[in-house]
Structures are given as structure tokens and as C-alpha cells.
Write a protein that holds these residues in place. Structure first.
Motif, mmCIF file in Angstrom:
data_model
loop_
_atom_site.group_PDB
_atom_site.id
_atom_site.type_symbol
_atom_site.label_atom_id
_atom_site.label_comp_id
_atom_site.label_asym_id
_atom_site.label_seq_id
_atom_site.Cartn_x
_atom_site.Cartn_y
_atom_site.Cartn_z
ATOM 1 N N PRO A 66 0.832 -1.214 0.000
ATOM 2 C CA PRO A 66 0.000 0.000 0.000
ATOM 3 C C PRO A 66 0.860 1.254 0.000
ATOM 4 O O PRO A 66 1.963 1.267 0.552
ATOM 5 N N THR A 67 0.354 2.304 -0.606
ATOM 6 C CA THR A 67 1.089 3.558 -0.668
ATOM 7 C C THR A 67 0.967 4.308 0.653
ATOM 8 O O THR A 67 0.037 4.066 1.432
ATOM 9 N N PRO A 68 1.897 5.223 0.941
ATOM 10 C CA PRO A 68 1.765 6.046 2.144
ATOM 11 C C PRO A 68 0.444 6.797 2.188
ATOM 12 O O PRO A 68 -0.125 6.997 3.267
ATOM 13 N N ASP A 69 -0.065 7.191 1.030
ATOM 14 C CA ASP A 69 -1.342 7.901 0.995
ATOM 15 C C ASP A 69 -2.483 6.988 1.441
ATOM 16 O O ASP A 69 -3.367 7.401 2.195
ATOM 17 N N GLU A 70 -2.479 5.731 0.990
ATOM 18 C CA GLU A 70 -3.518 4.781 1.384
ATOM 19 C C GLU A 70 -3.466 4.492 2.881
ATOM 20 O O GLU A 70 -4.496 4.449 3.560
ATOM 21 N N ILE A 71 -2.250 4.317 3.399
ATOM 22 C CA ILE A 71 -2.102 4.047 4.829
ATOM 23 C C ILE A 71 -2.501 5.271 5.648
ATOM 24 O O ILE A 71 -3.197 5.167 6.658
ATOM 25 N N GLY A 72 -2.064 6.456 5.183
ATOM 26 C CA GLY A 72 -2.379 7.683 5.904
ATOM 27 C C GLY A 72 -3.862 7.954 5.992
ATOM 28 O O GLY A 72 -4.364 8.453 6.998
ATOM 29 N N GLU A 73 -4.600 7.606 4.922
ATOM 30 C CA GLU A 73 -6.048 7.801 4.930
ATOM 31 C C GLU A 73 -6.707 6.942 6.006
ATOM 32 O O GLU A 73 -7.637 7.374 6.673
ATOM 33 N N ARG A 74 -6.208 5.731 6.196
ATOM 34 C CA ARG A 74 -6.747 4.843 7.226
ATOM 35 C C ARG A 74 -6.415 5.347 8.634
ATOM 36 O O ARG A 74 -7.209 5.206 9.557
ATOM 37 N N MET A 75 -5.214 5.897 8.781
ATOM 38 C CA MET A 75 -4.745 6.288 10.111
ATOM 39 C C MET A 75 -5.073 7.723 10.467
ATOM 40 O O MET A 75 -4.875 8.145 11.609
ATOM 41 N N GLY A 76 -5.525 8.498 9.479
ATOM 42 C CA GLY A 76 -5.851 9.886 9.750
ATOM 43 C C GLY A 76 -4.636 10.778 9.888
ATOM 44 O O GLY A 76 -4.683 11.782 10.605
ATOM 45 N N ILE A 77 -3.542 10.436 9.198
ATOM 46 C CA ILE A 77 -2.330 11.263 9.217
ATOM 47 C C ILE A 77 -1.869 11.477 7.785
ATOM 48 O O ILE A 77 -2.294 10.790 6.861
ATOM 49 N N GLY A 78 -0.976 12.439 7.589
ATOM 50 C CA GLY A 78 -0.499 12.765 6.257
ATOM 51 C C GLY A 78 0.470 11.721 5.727
ATOM 52 O O GLY A 78 1.116 10.998 6.487
ATOM 53 N N GLU A 79 0.590 11.668 4.388
ATOM 54 C CA GLU A 79 1.477 10.683 3.782
ATOM 55 C C GLU A 79 2.939 10.949 4.125
ATOM 56 O O GLU A 79 3.749 10.009 4.187
ATOM 57 N N GLY A 80 3.285 12.217 4.389
ATOM 58 C CA GLY A 80 4.652 12.517 4.788
ATOM 59 C C GLY A 80 5.003 11.886 6.128
ATOM 60 O O GLY A 80 6.091 11.353 6.320
ATOM 61 N N LYS A 81 4.053 11.945 7.064
ATOM 62 C CA LYS A 81 4.265 11.325 8.369
ATOM 63 C C LYS A 81 4.341 9.816 8.232
ATOM 64 O O LYS A 81 5.164 9.156 8.896
ATOM 65 N N VAL A 82 3.502 9.236 7.367
ATOM 66 C CA VAL A 82 3.550 7.789 7.129
ATOM 67 C C VAL A 82 4.920 7.395 6.578
ATOM 68 O O VAL A 82 5.527 6.418 7.021
ATOM 69 N N ALA A 83 5.413 8.159 5.613
ATOM 70 C CA ALA A 83 6.719 7.860 5.020
ATOM 71 C C ALA A 83 7.826 7.926 6.074
ATOM 72 O O ALA A 83 8.749 7.102 6.074
ATOM 73 N N GLU A 84 7.726 8.889 6.977
ATOM 74 C CA GLU A 84 8.727 9.013 8.038
ATOM 75 C C GLU A 84 8.665 7.808 8.978
ATOM 76 O O GLU A 84 9.706 7.260 9.374
ATOM 77 N N LEU A 85 7.455 7.377 9.328
ATOM 78 C CA LEU A 85 7.293 6.206 10.196
ATOM 79 C C LEU A 85 7.844 4.950 9.521
ATOM 80 O O LEU A 85 8.536 4.145 10.150
ATOM 81 N N ILE A 86 7.527 4.777 8.244
ATOM 82 C CA ILE A 86 8.013 3.607 7.510
ATOM 83 C C ILE A 86 9.538 3.613 7.464
ATOM 84 O O ILE A 86 10.189 2.576 7.661
ATOM 85 N N GLY A 87 10.117 4.781 7.206
ATOM 86 C CA GLY A 87 11.574 4.874 7.159
ATOM 87 C C GLY A 87 12.219 4.467 8.474
ATOM 88 O O GLY A 87 13.225 3.758 8.494
ATOM 89 N N GLY A 88 11.620 4.918 9.585
ATOM 90 C CA GLY A 88 12.146 4.543 10.894
ATOM 91 C C GLY A 88 12.039 3.054 11.156
ATOM 92 O O GLY A 88 12.957 2.433 11.708
ATOM 93 N N LEU A 89 10.929 2.459 10.759
ATOM 94 C CA LEU A 89 10.733 1.012 10.957
ATOM 95 C C LEU A 89 11.710 0.205 10.104
ATOM 96 O O LEU A 89 12.234 -0.820 10.551
ATOM 97 N N ILE A 90 11.946 0.662 8.887
ATOM 98 C CA ILE A 90 12.906 -0.030 8.016
ATOM 99 C C ILE A 90 14.313 0.077 8.596
ATOM 100 O O ILE A 90 15.055 -0.907 8.664
ATOM 101 N N ARG A 91 14.659 1.253 9.039
ATOM 102 C CA ARG A 91 16.006 1.461 9.566
ATOM 103 C C ARG A 91 16.255 0.603 10.807
ATOM 104 O O ARG A 91 17.358 0.095 11.004
ATOM 105 N N ARG A 92 15.239 0.404 11.638
ATOM 106 C CA ARG A 92 15.396 -0.356 12.875
ATOM 107 C C ARG A 92 15.119 -1.848 12.703
ATOM 108 O O ARG A 92 15.167 -2.607 13.662
ATOM 109 N N GLY A 93 14.827 -2.261 11.468
ATOM 110 C CA GLY A 93 14.710 -3.681 11.193
ATOM 111 C C GLY A 93 13.354 -4.294 11.452
ATOM 112 O O GLY A 93 13.202 -5.519 11.395
ATOM 113 N N PHE A 94 12.335 -3.476 11.729
ATOM 114 C CA PHE A 94 10.991 -4.009 11.955
ATOM 115 C C PHE A 94 10.253 -4.275 10.644
ATOM 116 O O PHE A 94 9.298 -5.051 10.610
ATOM 117 N N LEU A 95 10.683 -3.620 9.591
ATOM 118 C CA LEU A 95 9.986 -3.701 8.310
ATOM 119 C C LEU A 95 11.010 -3.779 7.187
ATOM 120 O O LEU A 95 12.060 -3.138 7.250
#
Length: 236
Positions: free
Chosen positions: A60-89
Motif C-alpha cells: 500500500p502507498t503512504p497515501d492509502e495508509i495515511g487515509e486509514r490512520m488519519g495522518i499525512g502521507e509525509g508522516k507515514v513515510a517518516e514512520l516507515i523509514g524509521g521502521l525499516i532502519r530499525r529492522g521491523f519492516l
């Protein structure tokens, strides 16, 4: 409610249940905070799992995830980046053997592995000091609020590119940090050099970092000096 109304309600509920869902083991629910995941990160991981298992959407795109969570796609991208960097995703690339089409999919095996390890460790740990023992806590900071932190590396890239980063771009930054072991300050300088040169692309930034690595440049100060020397030769 009439019998007809109850039947219709039951039928609607059955249809919703047929949509599928996400099974979350108890140890995952119990350990996510101990692993350092925030509520937003935990919910994002659940949403990614839901997209895949219930809807067949593995990327799913950051926009699709953000729509579900009620946050902007930029914030979603930042969260995904952090999870990837820490090995969770992680992001897997798949090639269809018949068509040759490349597709991408999120994989959260690292999250479950860490959660399981944490749960096993907690279960094996002996009781600490009996029922009356006090829990050790870090001393509170009584000097007021913590100083404001500089923008994250992902946020700096998004600011310079003027848009949210794609998942593959987030993974590229994570690879620079975790696989290539480039210091974060060095990546920031490389980004600035790409902006200065008018060649703002991940490929160009990667070339800068590779060139510095070959010349054993490991600090931001050395990188700035090298960049000034390079500009002096090109402008001279």
C-alpha cells in the motif's frame, strides 16, 4: 427490532467477517512497547498487515495508509523509514517468472522475530527480588524540557526533494546507514552537495558517497573540504 431486522443485521455482520482480518498473537500485543515501538508505529504495522491479508494489497502507498490512520502521507513515510532502519519492516522485490514484471511487498518478519525473542526472555527471566522489590527507573530530568531535536534525516530529504519519499527511497537511506555504514552527518553533506550542484537525485547522492568512501572520507568536515576542492577544480 423485528426478526427481519435482526436477520439483516446478522447477515451484514457475517458479510463483514467474510472480508477477512488480521490475527495478532498475544506476545506481539504484549511486547510492542518493550521493543520501542510507538502506538503510531504499531498501528501502521497492523494496517500494512491488514492491507495484505484482508485486501491482497502487499504494498500500500503512504497515501492509502495515511487515509486509514488519519495522518499525512509525509508522516507515514517518516514512520516507515524509521521502521525499516530499525529492522521491523523490509521491502521485498519479486519478479514474475512468466511476465518479468517487478513488484514490491512489505515484510514484517523482523518485527515478529523481535517480539518473540522479547516474550521468551520475559518468560525465562526469574522473579526480581520478590514482590516487595522496587522497580528501577531512570532519574527524571528536572532541568526542564529537553532541547529541540534536529529534523530526522528522512525529514531533511523530504524537505529538499519537496515531496514525501517513496518506500524504495526510504529503504535506500536506511541501506546507506545500516549496510554501507555511512555516518548520518556524511549523508546530510552529500545531500547538500547534490542540491548545490543542481543534481538532486538519489543516484547522484549515492555516487558522491561512494566516491568519498573510496577516498576514505569519514567525517563531515573532510567531506566539505573535498567538495570545496572539487568545486575549485571545476570552476577554475
Amino acid at each position: 427490532m423485528t426478526d427481519f431486522g435482526r436477520d439483516a443485521h446478522a447477515g451484514s455482520a457475517a458479510e463483514l467477517l467474510a472480508d477477512g482480518g488480521v490475527f495478532v498473537p498475544q506476545f506481539v500485543l504484549r511486547t510492542y512497547r518493550a521493543l520501542g515501538l510507538t502506538d503510531a508505529e504499531f498501528m501502521l504495522l497492523l494496517q500494512i498487515a491488514g492491507f495484505r491479508h484482508a485486501e491482497g494489497n502487499a504494498f500500500p502507498t503512504p497515501d492509502e495508509i495515511g487515509e486509514r490512520m488519519g495522518i499525512g502521507e509525509g508522516k507515514v513515510a517518516e514512520l516507515i523509514g524509521g521502521l525499516i532502519r530499525r529492522g521491523f519492516l523490509e521491502i521485498d522485490e519479486r519478479i514474475d517468472p512468466e511476465t518479468g514484471v517487478i513488484s514490491e511487498a512489505y515484510r514484517w518478519t523482523g518485527w515478529y522475530e523481535r517480539a518473540a525473542a522479547s516474550a521468551v526472555k520475559d518468560r525465562a527471566a526469574p522473579a526480581a527480588g520478590g514482590a516487595g522489590s522496587a522497580v528501577s527507573r531512570p532519574p527524571a530530568d528536572r532541568r526542564g524540557e529537553a532541547p529541540e531535536q534536529p529534523p530526522s534525516l528522512f525529514a531533511v530529504f523530504e524537505q529538499e526533494f519537496g515531496r514525501p519519499l517513496s518506500p524504495m527511497e526510504l529503504e535506500t537511506i536506511s541501506a546507506w546507514l545500516d549496510q554501507d555504514r555511512y555516518p548520518e552527518e556524511l549523508i546530510r553533506v552529500a545531500l547538500k552537495e547534490a542540491v548545490f550542484a543542481g543534481k538532486l537525485s538519489f543516484r547522484y547522492i549515492d555516487r558522491i558517497l561512494l566516491e568519498w568512501s573510496r577516498n576514505r572520507i569519514t567525517s563531515a568536515e573532510e567531506a566539505r573540504l573535498r567538495a570545496r576542492q572539487f568545486r575549485g577544480r571545476t570552476q577554475g
